[in-house]
Design a protein around this motif. Structure first.
Motif, PDB file in Angstrom:
ATOM      1  N   TYR A 118       0.838  -1.201   0.000  1.00 32.65           N
ATOM      2  CA  TYR A 118       0.000   0.000   0.000  1.00 32.65           C
ATOM      3  C   TYR A 118       0.866   1.241   0.000  1.00 32.65           C
ATOM      4  N   SER A 119       0.374   2.276  -0.659  1.00 32.28           N
ATOM      5  CA  SER A 119       1.048   3.574  -0.622  1.00 32.28           C
ATOM      6  C   SER A 119       0.660   4.286   0.673  1.00 32.28           C
ATOM      7  N   GLU A 120       1.402   5.355   0.956  1.00 34.24           N
ATOM      8  CA  GLU A 120       1.111   6.127   2.157  1.00 34.24           C
ATOM      9  C   GLU A 120      -0.327   6.628   2.125  1.00 34.24           C
ATOM     10  N   GLU A 121      -0.760   7.065   0.941  1.00 34.81           N
ATOM     11  CA  GLU A 121      -2.114   7.604   0.812  1.00 34.81           C
ATOM     12  C   GLU A 121      -3.156   6.523   1.087  1.00 34.81           C
ATOM     13  N   GLN A 122      -2.907   5.338   0.555  1.00 40.16           N
ATOM     14  CA  GLN A 122      -3.841   4.226   0.779  1.00 40.16           C
ATOM     15  C   GLN A 122      -3.944   3.886   2.263  1.00 40.16           C
ATOM     16  N   VAL A 123      -2.790   3.910   2.951  1.00 41.24           N
ATOM     17  CA  VAL A 123      -2.824   3.595   4.378  1.00 41.24           C
ATOM     18  C   VAL A 123      -3.612   4.661   5.123  1.00 41.24           C
ATOM     19  N   ARG A 124      -3.427   5.934   4.754  1.00 46.15           N
ATOM     20  CA  ARG A 124      -4.192   7.010   5.390  1.00 46.15           C
ATOM     21  C   ARG A 124      -5.693   6.778   5.233  1.00 46.15           C
ATOM     22  N   GLN A 125      -6.082   6.348   4.040  1.00 46.66           N
ATOM     23  CA  GLN A 125      -7.516   6.091   3.799  1.00 46.66           C
ATOM     24  C   GLN A 125      -8.015   4.974   4.700  1.00 46.66           C
ATOM     25  N   MET A 126      -7.184   3.924   4.854  1.00 47.39           N
ATOM     26  CA  MET A 126      -7.614   2.819   5.702  1.00 47.39           C
ATOM     27  C   MET A 126      -7.807   3.286   7.140  1.00 47.39           C
ATOM     28  N   ILE A 127      -6.934   4.187   7.582  1.00 47.56           N
ATOM     29  CA  ILE A 127      -7.089   4.710   8.948  1.00 47.56           C
ATOM     30  C   ILE A 127      -8.398   5.491   9.044  1.00 47.56           C
ATOM     31  N   SER A 128      -8.627   6.359   8.052  1.00 47.56           N
ATOM     32  CA  SER A 128      -9.799   7.247   8.153  1.00 47.56           C
ATOM     33  C   SER A 128     -11.097   6.448   8.029  1.00 47.56           C
ATOM     34  N   ARG A 129     -11.053   5.278   7.403  1.00 44.89           N
ATOM     35  CA  ARG A 129     -12.263   4.453   7.315  1.00 44.89           C
ATOM     36  C   ARG A 129     -12.538   3.652   8.584  1.00 44.89           C
ATOM     37  N   GLY A 130     -11.680   3.846   9.590  1.00 43.81           N
ATOM     38  CA  GLY A 130     -11.952   3.208  10.874  1.00 43.81           C
ATOM     39  C   GLY A 130     -11.440   1.792  11.001  1.00 43.81           C
ATOM     40  N   ASN A 131     -10.529   1.378  10.132  1.00 41.15           N
ATOM     41  CA  ASN A 131      -9.926   0.060  10.304  1.00 41.15           C
ATOM     42  C   ASN A 131      -9.095   0.020  11.582  1.00 41.15           C
ATOM     43  N   TRP A 132      -8.981  -1.195  12.108  1.00 35.09           N
ATOM     44  CA  TRP A 132      -8.114  -1.361  13.276  1.00 35.09           C
ATOM     45  C   TRP A 132      -6.677  -1.473  12.791  1.00 35.09           C
ATOM     46  N   THR A 133      -5.836  -0.558  13.257  1.00 33.38           N
ATOM     47  CA  THR A 133      -4.427  -0.582  12.848  1.00 33.38           C
ATOM     48  C   THR A 133      -3.564  -0.619  14.092  1.00 33.38           C
ATOM     49  N   GLN A 134      -2.439  -1.259  13.979  1.00 36.71           N
ATOM     50  CA  GLN A 134      -1.551  -1.340  15.129  1.00 36.71           C
ATOM     51  C   GLN A 134      -0.104  -1.514  14.659  1.00 36.71           C
ATOM     52  N   TYR A 135       0.766  -0.693  15.271  1.00 35.92           N
ATOM     53  CA  TYR A 135       2.195  -0.918  15.019  1.00 35.92           C
ATOM     54  C   TYR A 135       2.835  -1.481  16.278  1.00 35.92           C
TER      55      TYR A 135
END
Lengths: 77, 730
Positions: free
Chosen positions: B596-613
């Motif tokens: 995924y590109s940085e932009e795609q990851v940003r979209q995933m965050i804004s759509r409320g996906n659960w993300t964790q580093y």
């Protein structure tokens, strides 16, 4: 300065006597294990600790703690 | 005056200023002032530590009640690197042995400050409590990577006292005579501990000062009564007794060579011993300058010819220690330390004694057959730069395209030289076997090839287990192994599990690998036969593919000792670049390999996906951000969470962080009221190591299709196994 006590750490290591208490009158005559080999080893450790180099003549004249402090003084002030 | 100190920061604070400040402080204020200093400069600092100790001891405040709160459990000093050292030293001085021991253990486990010094301090404590063998063991470890004369001397003095109480466990015990025309006290003390470091216990004899020739010539001398196994004839250029310029070169050369040849003959006739003979170091200063070399009769020319002749005529029981070469390695200027020659007849300089002693030990080891025979190498960032499984053949650094790549190539060239002289090479790497072999088969600039290795192990099993397996397959003792790995965690694991394996401290820059390996003098030998050179061929290239059994208990123990702490959190802007980098390049531990590109990851965050580093720290340092998870809720199904991305950097593979990641996901699912987790494994050429990952984690396989292998985890009948090895911390 607490140089006497820094010397004390060095003496303890070189003479392997962790409880040694040093004072200015401690000398080759009254300190067990302090022989000519130990003198050289102490001087090396002191040179290492203070990052200085004694003159040959000074090393040759060291007989007591007060000698060491006297020779050390000009290098560290 | 002390207000001046406030201007100093931890970077520039000077011990001298601290000194002055502590000196001017009243007794009542002293501990508080030390405390202020520590807050300002919390890092370990040898000089500052000495000042603090001296200021407390000189005022007789060791037993003062004001000190106690600073020494107590949980005190602020105990939480600061320099503070914990001061507390440990003070407890030592107060003879509070048990508490001091606990602190030294903690300092050593957490690798705070000068570990060699800490090991010596703990050895002294064990010495006090009568645990002599434990003390020996700490002394041995303290000597591993430290070559400073003053330190070695300190250890030597303590060692000699201990040895009067008990003889250390040794692989070999030998009687050694050190014959020299100069002072021998300084070198023999550290020779004894350096041998001890290698498991050789020596009983020592030194000749009367300046009389080594008489000692050899007189059949009733102390030397022959002592009956040594090894005799070191420690000569230097002065013993050749040459003027600046020689009128009769041939006679002079013959004279010196015959003299030593004669001494050897007498020795070997009277004693079944080995002789180590120093040759003659070329002096630094010479009034003839270059003429000393170019004119027949110049002293440098004569000394070179004597050295050449000595090397030619040595019988098998005599080994020449190339003193001239050792002096050059050390540096001629510092080697010729004039003051201590005149003060104490010490030669060479004290600082040069550790390297000279190391060369003696290497020849003694060779004489006893204790030299190393096998070099086991890691691959990624050891034989090339980068990670082959991630970066691919074109991505790794090897060869002339970069300075780093060149230094890896230089290292390979040195390793090939070792192989050609009979050292067996083996590979032990955490890798997929096919990836690991690729550079040796396909890379244009590889110097080493597959058939240079007698054993090639690339798997995901811990290295001590693999090393034991290599030793068994080669039928060689593991004490004949040298293990070279760029990763400090792997080195620590091997040192801990297999203390007999030599593990050079190679540092993290490939440019230093050759030096680290060469300076260890591991493979020194007295002779080299044709069989030695051919030895490699007799071990038919034997690639081990067997699954190896893991010794679970010891690995668990090791993982525990790493004191791993994970920091976790949802994706945020400041960690995004690293996350996108990992998503873009992680190949091996990557279940879906979705880029995924940085932009795609940003979209995933804004759509409320659960993300964790996930960041992982251990006692060796911070591994950085090394794990990434993304999960999404399936539209219309609030009870299910689907894992979109799960990846982990290969630098933390084998740490069981995947269990910690799953645990984190399950906790999040529980909080969100989700009852089912779905996952998919999408096979690529490089992610075979996780092909059965979901099975191992307790997921149920529900479907196999072209799109991947699909899994489910039902949280209603799944109990969380919390990860034993990694704590959560932010």
């Amino acid at each position: 300065m607490n140089d006497l006590y820094r010397l004390q750490f060095i003496f303890r290591d070189v003479l392997d006597n962790p409880n040694l208490i040093l004072n200015e009158t401690t000398s080759v005559e009254n300190c067990q294990g302090w022989d000519s080999v130990a003198t050289v080893q102490m001087v090396l450790a002191i040179e290492n600790e203070y990052n200085i180099r004694f003159k040959t003549d000074e090393v040759a004249r060291i007989r007591s703690v007060s000698d060491i402090l006297r020779f050390l003084n000009p290098y560290i002030t | 005056m002390c207000s001046n100190v406030i201007e100093f920061t931890s970077e520039n604070i000077k011990a001298t200023v601290a000194h002055a400040c502590l000196q001017q402080t009243t007794d009542e204020d002293l501990f508080r002032k030390i405390n202020d200093l520590f807050v300002l400069a919390p890092d370990y600092n040898r000089e500052l530590l000495a000042s603090c100790l001296a200021s407390i001891e000189s005022r007789n405040l060791l037993d003062s009640p004001g000190l106690s709160p600073y020494l107590a459990d949980g005190s602020i000093w105990r939480r600061i690197d320099i503070g914990i050292w001061l507390v440990a030293r003070l407890l030592d001085l107060r003879s509070e042995t048990a508490s001091a021991l606990g602190l030294w253990n903690s300092i050593i486990d957490r690798q705070i400050g000068e570990i060699s010094e800490a090991l010596l301090a703990r050895a002294r404590l064990y010495g006090k409590t009568g645990d002599i063998q434990q003390a020996f063991s700490d002394i041995r470890n303290s000597l591993q990577n430290k070559r400073n004369y003053t330190f070695l001397l300190k250890v030597a003095k303590f060692y000699q006292r201990l040895r009067q109480q008990a003889i250390p466990k040794a692989v070999k015990s030998i009687r050694l005579a050190y014959l020299s025309s100069t002072t021998t006290d300084f070198i023999t003390q550290i020779l004894q501990v350096a041998c001890f470091r290698e498991g050789i216990d020596i009983e020592l004899y030194t000749a009367p000062y300046g009389a080594f020739r008489q000692d050899v010539l007189n059949p009733n001398s102390g030397l022959f009564k002592f009956k040594p196994d090894f005799v070191i004839i420690a000569t230097n250029w002065r013993d050749a007794n040459l003027p600046w310029f020689v009128d009769n070169p041939t006679e002079q050369i013959m004279g010196v060579v015959d003299e030593f040849n004669n001494l050897w003959k007498i020795l070997l006739q009277r004693l079944p011993c080995r002789v180590i003979q120093y040759n003659f170091d070329l002096p630094d200063l010479d009034p003839y300058g270059h003429l000393s070399l170019s004119m027949d009769g110049g002293r440098l020319q004569i000394l070179r010819q004597i050295n050449q002749r000595l090397a030619e005529i040595t019988p098998p029981s005599v080994a020449v220690l190339d003193l001239d070469h050792v002096s050059a390695k050390f540096g001629k200027k510092a080697w010729f330390d004039a003051p201590y020659w005149h003060i104490a007849k010490q030669y060479p300089a004290h600082e040069a004694l550790p390297i000279l002693v190391d060369h003696n030990v290497a020849l003694i080891r060779a004489g006893l057959g204790l030299n190393k025979k096998v070099l086991v190498l890691d691959l990624d960032n050891t034989l090339w730069g980068g990670v082959i499984g991630e970066d691919g053949l074109d991505g790794i650094k090897l060869g002339s395209s970069s300075p780093e790549g060149e230094s890896f190539k230089t290292f390979q060239h040195y390793v090939l030289g070792l192989k050609e002289r009979g050292v067996l090479l083996a590979v032990c790497s955490k890798n997929n076997e096919s990836d690991a072999k690729l550079p040796f088969q396909m890379h244009d600039e590889t110097v080493l090839h597959l058939d240079d290795f007698v054993i090639f192990i690339a798997n995901w099993i811990d290295k001590p287990t693999n090393l034991r397996q290599i030793a068994a397959k080669l039928n060689l003792g593991i004490d004949s192994f040298v293990f070279l790995d760029d990763n400090p965690v792997e080195r620590a694991l091997v040192r801990r599990e297999l203390p007999d394996v030599a593990v050079p401290e190679v540092g993290s820059d490939p440019v230093s690998y050759v030096e680290a390996l060469d300076r260890g003098l591991y493979f020194e030998a007295l002779t080299l036969s044709e069989e030695d050179k051919e030895r490699h061929k007799s071990y038919k290239a034997n690639f081990i593919r067997d699954e190896l059994a893991i010794n679970a208990t010891s690995v668990d123990e090791f993982l525990k000792s790493l004191q791993m702490v994970a920091e976790v959190g949802p994706f945020s802007e400041h960690v995004l670049p690293r996350i996108v980098q990992l998503i873009g390049k992680t190949n091996q531990f990557n279940l879906t390999t979705r880029r995924y590109s940085e932009e795609q990851v940003r979209q995933m965050i804004s759509r409320g996906n659960w993300t964790q580093y996930f960041r992982l720290r251990d006692r060796f340092g911070d591994n950085g951000l090394v794990g990434v998870m993304i999960a999404r809720q399936i539209p219309g199904d609030k009870m299910t969470l689907e894992i979109d991305t799960w990846l982990m950097s290969c630098r933390v593979i084998g740490r069981r962080m995947e269990e910690f990641m799953l645990q984190t996901l399950i906790e999040a699912a529980n909080t969100a009221g989700v009852s089912k987790i779905k996952g998919v494994y999408i096979q690529t050429a490089k992610n075979l190591m996780v092909s059965d990952f979901y099975d191992r984690m307790g997921f149920k396989k529900i479907m196999i299709s072209d799109a991947g292998v699909f899994y489910e985890l039902d949280l209603n009948d799944h109990t969380i196994n919390s990860c034993k090895f990694i704590k959560r911390g932010n």
